[in-house]
Structure formats: structure tokens, C-alpha cells
Design a protein around this motif. Structure first.
Motif, PDB file in Angstrom:
ATOM      1  N   ARG A 181       0.808  -1.213   0.000  1.00 56.66           N
ATOM      2  CA  ARG A 181       0.000   0.000   0.000  1.00 56.66           C
ATOM      3  C   ARG A 181       0.847   1.272   0.000  1.00 56.66           C
ATOM      4  NH1 ARG A 181      -3.336  -3.873   2.260  1.00 56.66           N
ATOM      5  NH2 ARG A 181      -5.584  -3.511   2.106  1.00 56.66           N
ATOM      6  N   ASN A 182       2.156   1.122  -0.123  1.00 58.18           N
ATOM      7  CA  ASN A 182       3.045   2.271  -0.128  1.00 58.18           C
ATOM      8  C   ASN A 182       3.347   2.668  -1.567  1.00 58.18           C
ATOM      9  OD1 ASN A 182       5.038   4.184   0.151  1.00 58.18           O
ATOM     10  ND2 ASN A 182       6.233   3.033   1.640  1.00 58.18           N
ATOM     11  N   LEU A 183       2.920   3.850  -1.969  1.00 54.47           N
ATOM     12  CA  LEU A 183       3.129   4.322  -3.334  1.00 54.47           C
ATOM     13  C   LEU A 183       4.607   4.350  -3.694  1.00 54.47           C
ATOM     14  CD1 LEU A 183       2.226   5.606  -6.002  1.00 54.47           C
ATOM     15  CD2 LEU A 183       2.074   7.819  -4.806  1.00 54.47           C
ATOM     16  N   GLU A 184       5.466   4.697  -2.734  1.00 57.97           N
ATOM     17  CA  GLU A 184       6.895   4.785  -3.016  1.00 57.97           C
ATOM     18  C   GLU A 184       7.463   3.453  -3.505  1.00 57.97           C
ATOM     19  OE1 GLU A 184       8.945   7.305  -3.139  1.00 57.97           O
ATOM     20  OE2 GLU A 184       7.431   8.781  -2.570  1.00 57.97           O
ATOM     21  N   VAL A 185       6.995   2.344  -2.952  1.00 58.33           N
ATOM     22  CA  VAL A 185       7.492   1.032  -3.359  1.00 58.33           C
ATOM     23  C   VAL A 185       7.043   0.725  -4.787  1.00 58.33           C
ATOM     24  CG1 VAL A 185       7.512  -1.435  -2.824  1.00 58.33           C
ATOM     25  CG2 VAL A 185       7.529   0.240  -0.969  1.00 58.33           C
ATOM     26  N   TRP A 186       5.784   1.041  -5.108  1.00 59.48           N
ATOM     27  CA  TRP A 186       5.295   0.814  -6.475  1.00 59.48           C
ATOM     28  C   TRP A 186       6.040   1.696  -7.476  1.00 59.48           C
ATOM     29  CZ3 TRP A 186       2.632  -3.292  -7.716  1.00 59.48           C
ATOM     30  CH2 TRP A 186       1.827  -3.910  -6.754  1.00 59.48           C
ATOM     31  N   ARG A 187       6.443   2.874  -7.063  1.00 65.15           N
ATOM     32  CA  ARG A 187       7.219   3.732  -7.954  1.00 65.15           C
ATOM     33  C   ARG A 187       8.534   3.069  -8.361  1.00 65.15           C
ATOM     34  NH1 ARG A 187       5.820   9.380  -4.772  1.00 65.15           N
ATOM     35  NH2 ARG A 187       4.287  10.182  -6.289  1.00 65.15           N
ATOM     36  N   GLN A 188       9.109   2.316  -7.432  1.00 63.50           N
ATOM     37  CA  GLN A 188      10.345   1.609  -7.769  1.00 63.50           C
ATOM     38  C   GLN A 188      10.076   0.521  -8.813  1.00 63.50           C
ATOM     39  OE1 GLN A 188      12.772   3.368  -6.498  1.00 63.50           O
ATOM     40  NE2 GLN A 188      11.065   4.396  -5.481  1.00 63.50           N
ATOM     41  N   LEU A 189       8.935  -0.167  -8.699  1.00 56.30           N
ATOM     42  CA  LEU A 189       8.578  -1.165  -9.706  1.00 56.30           C
ATOM     43  C   LEU A 189       8.428  -0.512 -11.073  1.00 56.30           C
ATOM     44  CD1 LEU A 189       7.632  -4.071 -10.498  1.00 56.30           C
ATOM     45  CD2 LEU A 189       5.313  -3.279 -10.057  1.00 56.30           C
ATOM     46  N   TRP A 190       7.733   0.619 -11.140  1.00 54.26           N
ATOM     47  CA  TRP A 190       7.556   1.305 -12.418  1.00 54.26           C
ATOM     48  C   TRP A 190       8.905   1.606 -13.066  1.00 54.26           C
ATOM     49  CZ3 TRP A 190       3.719   5.366 -10.019  1.00 54.26           C
ATOM     50  CH2 TRP A 190       2.496   4.737  -9.763  1.00 54.26           C
ATOM     51  N   ARG A 191       9.840   2.070 -12.273  1.00 56.43           N
ATOM     52  CA  ARG A 191      11.132   2.448 -12.824  1.00 56.43           C
ATOM     53  C   ARG A 191      11.941   1.233 -13.270  1.00 56.43           C
ATOM     54  NH1 ARG A 191       9.134   6.092  -9.512  1.00 56.43           N
ATOM     55  NH2 ARG A 191       9.652   8.311  -9.711  1.00 56.43           N
ATOM     56  N   VAL A 192      11.815   0.128 -12.525  1.00 57.09           N
ATOM     57  CA  VAL A 192      12.495  -1.104 -12.919  1.00 57.09           C
ATOM     58  C   VAL A 192      11.947  -1.610 -14.246  1.00 57.09           C
ATOM     59  CG1 VAL A 192      12.770  -3.553 -12.336  1.00 57.09           C
ATOM     60  CG2 VAL A 192      13.186  -1.804 -10.600  1.00 57.09           C
ATOM     61  N   VAL A 193      10.626  -1.622 -14.396  1.00 52.15           N
ATOM     62  CA  VAL A 193      10.012  -2.095 -15.632  1.00 52.15           C
ATOM     63  C   VAL A 193      10.380  -1.184 -16.797  1.00 52.15           C
ATOM     64  CG1 VAL A 193       7.821  -2.562 -16.792  1.00 52.15           C
ATOM     65  CG2 VAL A 193       8.117  -3.231 -14.407  1.00 52.15           C
ATOM     66  N   GLU A 194      10.380   0.120 -16.576  1.00 51.81           N
ATOM     67  CA  GLU A 194      10.737   1.061 -17.639  1.00 51.81           C
ATOM     68  C   GLU A 194      12.185   0.872 -18.090  1.00 51.81           C
ATOM     69  OE1 GLU A 194       7.734   4.663 -16.139  1.00 51.81           O
ATOM     70  OE2 GLU A 194       9.905   4.815 -15.831  1.00 51.81           O
TER      71      GLU A 194
ATOM     72  N   ARG B 285       4.054  -5.808 -21.257  1.00 48.41           N
ATOM     73  CA  ARG B 285       3.705  -5.766 -22.689  1.00 48.41           C
ATOM     74  C   ARG B 285       3.151  -4.403 -23.084  1.00 48.41           C
ATOM     75  NH1 ARG B 285       2.457 -11.395 -21.608  1.00 48.41           N
ATOM     76  NH2 ARG B 285       0.407 -10.841 -20.780  1.00 48.41           N
ATOM     77  N   GLU B 286       2.317  -3.823 -22.219  1.00 45.68           N
ATOM     78  CA  GLU B 286       1.770  -2.492 -22.507  1.00 45.68           C
ATOM     79  C   GLU B 286       2.878  -1.451 -22.622  1.00 45.68           C
ATOM     80  OE1 GLU B 286      -0.934  -1.510 -19.432  1.00 45.68           O
ATOM     81  OE2 GLU B 286      -2.353  -3.134 -19.864  1.00 45.68           O
ATOM     82  N   LEU B 287       3.819  -1.494 -21.679  1.00 49.39           N
ATOM     83  CA  LEU B 287       4.905  -0.526 -21.678  1.00 49.39           C
ATOM     84  C   LEU B 287       5.829  -0.730 -22.867  1.00 49.39           C
ATOM     85  CD1 LEU B 287       5.598   1.816 -19.828  1.00 49.39           C
ATOM     86  CD2 LEU B 287       7.203   0.338 -18.626  1.00 49.39           C
ATOM     87  N   SER B 288       5.971  -1.969 -23.270  1.00 47.38           N
ATOM     88  CA  SER B 288       6.789  -2.261 -24.447  1.00 47.38           C
ATOM     89  C   SER B 288       6.208  -1.596 -25.689  1.00 47.38           C
ATOM     90  CB  SER B 288       6.894  -3.773 -24.655  1.00 47.38           C
ATOM     91  OG  SER B 288       7.685  -4.081 -25.787  1.00 47.38           O
TER      92      SER B 288
ATOM     93  N   ASP C  64      11.262  -3.653 -27.126  1.00 48.33           N
ATOM     94  CA  ASP C  64      10.981  -5.089 -27.038  1.00 48.33           C
ATOM     95  C   ASP C  64      11.282  -5.562 -25.624  1.00 48.33           C
ATOM     96  OD1 ASP C  64      10.496  -7.718 -27.421  1.00 48.33           O
ATOM     97  OD2 ASP C  64      12.117  -8.083 -28.855  1.00 48.33           O
ATOM     98  N   LYS C  65      10.275  -5.516 -24.756  1.00 44.70           N
ATOM     99  CA  LYS C  65      10.426  -5.992 -23.384  1.00 44.70           C
ATOM    100  C   LYS C  65       9.845  -7.400 -23.263  1.00 44.70           C
ATOM    101  CE  LYS C  65      10.151  -1.420 -21.196  1.00 44.70           C
ATOM    102  NZ  LYS C  65      11.534  -1.423 -20.651  1.00 44.70           N
TER     103      LYS C  65
END
Length: 485
Positions: free
Chosen positions: A156-169, A196-199, A205-206
Motif C-alpha cells: 500500500r506504499n506508493l513509493e514502493v510501487w514507484r520503484q517497480l515502475w522504474r524497474v520495468v521502464e 507488454r503495454e509498456l513495451s 521489445d520488453k
């Protein structure tokens, strides 16, 4: 008799008002908590939050929304269950719960990072991310409440999800590390869809990869059944064991069994799976797999970024330690917006992006299920009979007796028993054998202490149980584990 009114007594309304006033005193022009934003060190902002009290959840939701609120009465729903089995579902309830879960599985999503570009200001991006994250949390709350479903405690911590977004990007391959004893529980299908969406959005090509860790806990046939399932799903996968890293002889013995059992499995309608499919990779083979899975690079000097994602207890750290154990590598925090996730230069070609341990939303049947999957902390349990009964249902009595050297006296079927020990019979037998006695209870067995030991052994794998693929029978799937010798 009139009760004394204590000076410091306060209810929910007072707690909300006081907390709200404290936040207002520190609020900036945009409503954010300046003290929290400026004074909190990064490690505190990144602390994982998977469970909140009702008041905490109310306040954090209001803070994300950036809106005012008033205190209201809480509607508490009390569920009364069958007294004979108060913490576990009946067979009929299991079927119905599973049906509802399958119906709504597509709604188990991960939060998306809102669209942004070079013209988006940091303040605007922060506002969009908070708003999107709040909508996501509301959606999961509605899913749970409207359809009578139990969700796992999720991040439930937005900061942790932000790290996931950056890793995927950043990554060209996103690796989900799963526990081999229950891969689907730890797998996020929607994360694969997000990759797949981000790719497509980035015109890159992710690729996705499932790394099934702790594969040494599975028999050859169990690995073959999982390999067949994932091949039919069309997802790239591999088996690995961080615990056996560096043990070359053990790896050889583990994989020799695959060839020996190949003909037997072909006779059992598993000829669509090869020995290569179920091979448990060594550290060198895993690094080579990363390079094979990654899309071709444009230049020879281009680096391959591998994102590693997983629950806190699936062995992600052990996998990383196994990969870097024999190498002199550098570990650093990536600069800029992605400064919180760790980058590990594994070689001149491969860079690992280590996302903080993250709990994805998933369905569970009961709280006991969450305990046995290692999601809820055992030492903080108040109710332990449900998880203990689940262990007794999943693992044969004879196997438990053999592991612990005890004798469990279960009520025989002729006397109305089921042949499966109850939680009290299992815990009582273990407590007496180990001398766990409660002097304050007239010398009765300390079942609570016994439960903590047994449940920790179950989570660690000393009491081994493996969840089968959806199309396999649990009893048959685990038969070789308990009765092969």
C-alpha cells in the motif's frame, strides 16, 4: 454508578480530528505534508506497508486523495462460521470461492504509472501518480467488498510501487521470481501484461520470464507437470535453486534424475515436456538464459538490463547473492529518479535491476492460507488452530510423525473421525513430546508454542507441501514426496 470520565479518553472521531489538525499545521500549498516530505529519510519513505489499521487506512486514503474528511461510524461486518470448523472452508465453500476468484481474476491488477513526457512537471506527475494509485486502491477495496472475496495483504506504499515502475521502464527482461511450492500464488499475471503495454508504449521489445526458485523442493514429475502447464500458457520459464548455488555435485545429481525418469513420464502422457524444460539451472546457465531471453542489442557495447521482481520471501535476495557470489561486482543505487532500486553490474553485458520486495494483490481462501504461504507473520498470530489444521490436512499424519518422531492420536473414522488429525490433536502431540507445558493452565500442553514451531517448519519447507497446477490433483501431485521411500 457513574463511571469516571478520563481526561485523555478519546474515540475514533477525536483521533481523526487530532491527526487531521496535526497534518494541517504542516501542510504546504498543495496539501502535502511538508514535514513528512522533507524530514523523512528515504529508507522510511520506502518502508513496505501491506496492512493498516482501520484508522491508518482511512487517513492514508484521505491523504492520497488530498481532500478533507469528517468522522463517520464504521460499518463492521461480523461473519459467523460453522463452529465445527470455524477458520477453514468446507469442500463446498472451497469450490464456490474458487469459482468467484476465477470470475474476477482479471481485476487483480497492478497500479499503472500515468502517462508523462518531458513537458510534465514533477509536481504534476506526483499529482497524477497519487490520483491513479488511489483509484487502484479503491478498485481493489470494491472488489473485495462487493464480491465477498478475501485479498492478500498487498503493498500500500506508493513509493514502493514507484520503484517497480522504474524497474520495468528500465529493463528489457522482467523476471518474476516465484516459490516453486506455489508458483501461481506469487505470480502476477497483470505485471506481465503491464510489461507488454509498456513495451508497446515505448516502442521497445520488453520480455517476461518466470524464474521458479527452490526447484530442489520439487520432484521430477512435479517439475514436469509445471513445465507442461507453463508451456501451454505460452510464458517463458526456468527452474532454479539459489540454495544449491555453488554445489555443482548436487546440481548434477538433481538433473541426472531427469534423464532417468524421462521414459517413465512419456508413458504417463508427459511426452510434450523434455529434460531441458525441467533442468534446474546453474548460476552460469541462468546468466546465459538472461542473455538469450533479452532482445538483440543494436550495438555490441549495449548493456542488457534485467529487472528482478518478487515477494519478500521467495528467495530474490538469495538468487542475487548466488549470481554475484563468485564475482567481484559493483552494487550501487541508480542515480536520478530511479535512485532507490539497486543496480548490480553482473558482467560487461548484464546489469541487474533489483526491485524492492513487493507483495502483489492476490486472492486467498482463508487467513490460514495466508499464514501457510508465509504472507502473515507467524509470531504475531492470535488464532493458530486454522493454519495448524490446514497443515494437518495437506501433509499425511505418517509423514509428520516421521519428521518429528512423535505419535499423533487422531480420532479413528469408526468413532466419527475423519482420519485426519485436528489442530488440537497435532499440536497437543507435538507439545507433549517436546515438553511444551503451560504451568499457568494446570499443566496443559502449550499448543500456541507448538503451532509456531510447526508453522515455521511448514513455511521453510521442513514439512514439505507443494501446490499443484490447476489441472492436477493435490494428493497425487505430492504422493511421491511422502511415500517414495
Amino acid at each position: 454508578m457513574v463511571q469516571k470520565q478520563y481526561r485523555h479518553a478519546s474515540g475514533l472521531g477525536h483521533a481523526i480530528i487530532n491527526s487531521h489538525n496535526r497534518r494541517n499545521q504542516r501542510a504546504g500549498p498543495d496539501g502535502t505534508d511538508l514535514y513528512q516530505e522533507r524530514r523523512q529519510p528515504n529508507w522510511m519513505r520506502l518502508q513496505s506497508v501491506t496492512q493498516e489499521r482501520d484508522l491508518d487506512e482511512f487517513l492514508s486514503t484521505a491523504e492520497l486523495a488530498g481532500t478533507d474528511f469528517t468522522a463517520t461510524k464504521l460499518n463492521i461486518k461480523v461473519l459467523h462460521q460453522d463452529q465445527q470448523n470455524p477458520y477453514l472452508l468446507t469442500a463446498e465453500q472451497e469450490v464456490e470461492t474458487s469459482r468467484r476468484q476465477q470470475t474476477h481474476r482479471q481485476q487483480l491488477t497492478v497500479p499503472r504509472r500515468p502517462l508523462w513526457d518531458d513537458t510534465t512537471s514533477p509536481e504534476e506527475l506526483d499529482r497524477r501518480e497519487r490520483s491513479s494509485f488511489l483509484d487502484w486502491r479503491r478498485g481493489l477495496a470494491e472488489l473485495e467488498e462487493q464480491h465477498d472475496l478475501l485479498l492478500t495483504p498487498f503493498e500500500r506504499n506508493l513509493e514502493v510501487w514507484r520503484q517497480l515502475w522504474r524497474v520495468v521502464e528500465r529493463s528489457c527482461v522482467v523476471v518474476q521470481i516465484l516459490d516453486a511450492r506455489n508458483p501461481l500464488f506469487y505470480r502476477s499475471r497483470d505485471l506481465e501484461e503491464y510489461v507488454r503495454e509498456l513495451s508497446e508504449r515505448q516502442h521497445t521489445d520488453k520480455r517476461n520470464l518466470l524464474l521458479i526458485n527452490k526447484a530442489d523442493m520439487l520432484t521430477v514429475r512435479q517439475r514436469r507437470l509445471w513445465a507442461r502447464y507453463f508451456k501451454r500458457e505460452g510464458i517463458s520459464f526456468a527452474f532454479f535453486s539459489a540454495a544449491m548455488a555453488g554445489m555443482e555435485e548436487a546440481f548434477m545429481q538433481l538433473n541426472v534424475r531427469d534423464e532417468v525418469s524421462l521414459e517413465l513420464c512419456r508413458e504417463q502422457d508427459l511426452d510434450d515436456v523434455s529434460a531441458e524444460d525441467i533442468h534446474v539451472l546453474s548460476v552460469a546457465e541462468l546468466e546465459a538464459l538472461f542473455l538469450r531471453t533479452a532482445p538483440p542489442t543494436v550495438n555490441e557495447t549495449d548493456k542488457v538490463y534485467i529487472g528482478l521482481v518478487g515477494y519478500p520471501n521467495v528467495g530474490k535476495s538469495s538468487t542475487i547473492n548466488a549470481l554475484i557470489g563468485a564475482k567481484k561486482v559493483s552494487v550501487s543505487a541508480t542515480p536520478g529518479k530511479t535512485k532507490h532500486f539497486q543496480t548490480i553490474h553482473l558482467s560487461d553485458k548484464v546489469i541487474l535491476c533489483d526491485c524492492p520486495g513487493l507483495v502483489f494483490p492476490n486472492f486467498a481462501s482463508t487467513k490460514a492460507d495466508l499464514v501457510c504461504n508465509g504472507v502473515l507473520p507467524i509470531d504475531q498470530l492470535r488464532e493458530y488452530t486454522g493454519p495448524a489444521a490446514l497443515v494437518a490436512q495437506r501433509i499425511p499424519k505418517e509423514y509428520i510423525e516421521k519428521v518429528y518422531g512423535i505419535k499423533i492420536h487422531a480420532r479413528p473414522e469408526i468413532d466419527g473421525g475423519t482420519g485426519i488429525p485436528t489442530a488440537e490433536e497435532l499440536l497437543g502431540a507435538y507439545a507433549v513430546a517436546r515438553g511444551f507445558i503451560r504451568s499457568s493452565k494446570g499443566g496443559r500442553p502449550d499448543e500456541s508454542k507448538a503451532a509456531r514451531v510447526i508453522l515455521k517448519d511448514f513455511v521453510r519447507g521442513k514439512l514439505l507441501y507443494s501446490q499443484p497446477p490447476p489441472d492436477a490433483d493435490p494428493v497425487e501431485f505430492n504422493r511421491e514426496t511422502y511415500f517414495s521411500k
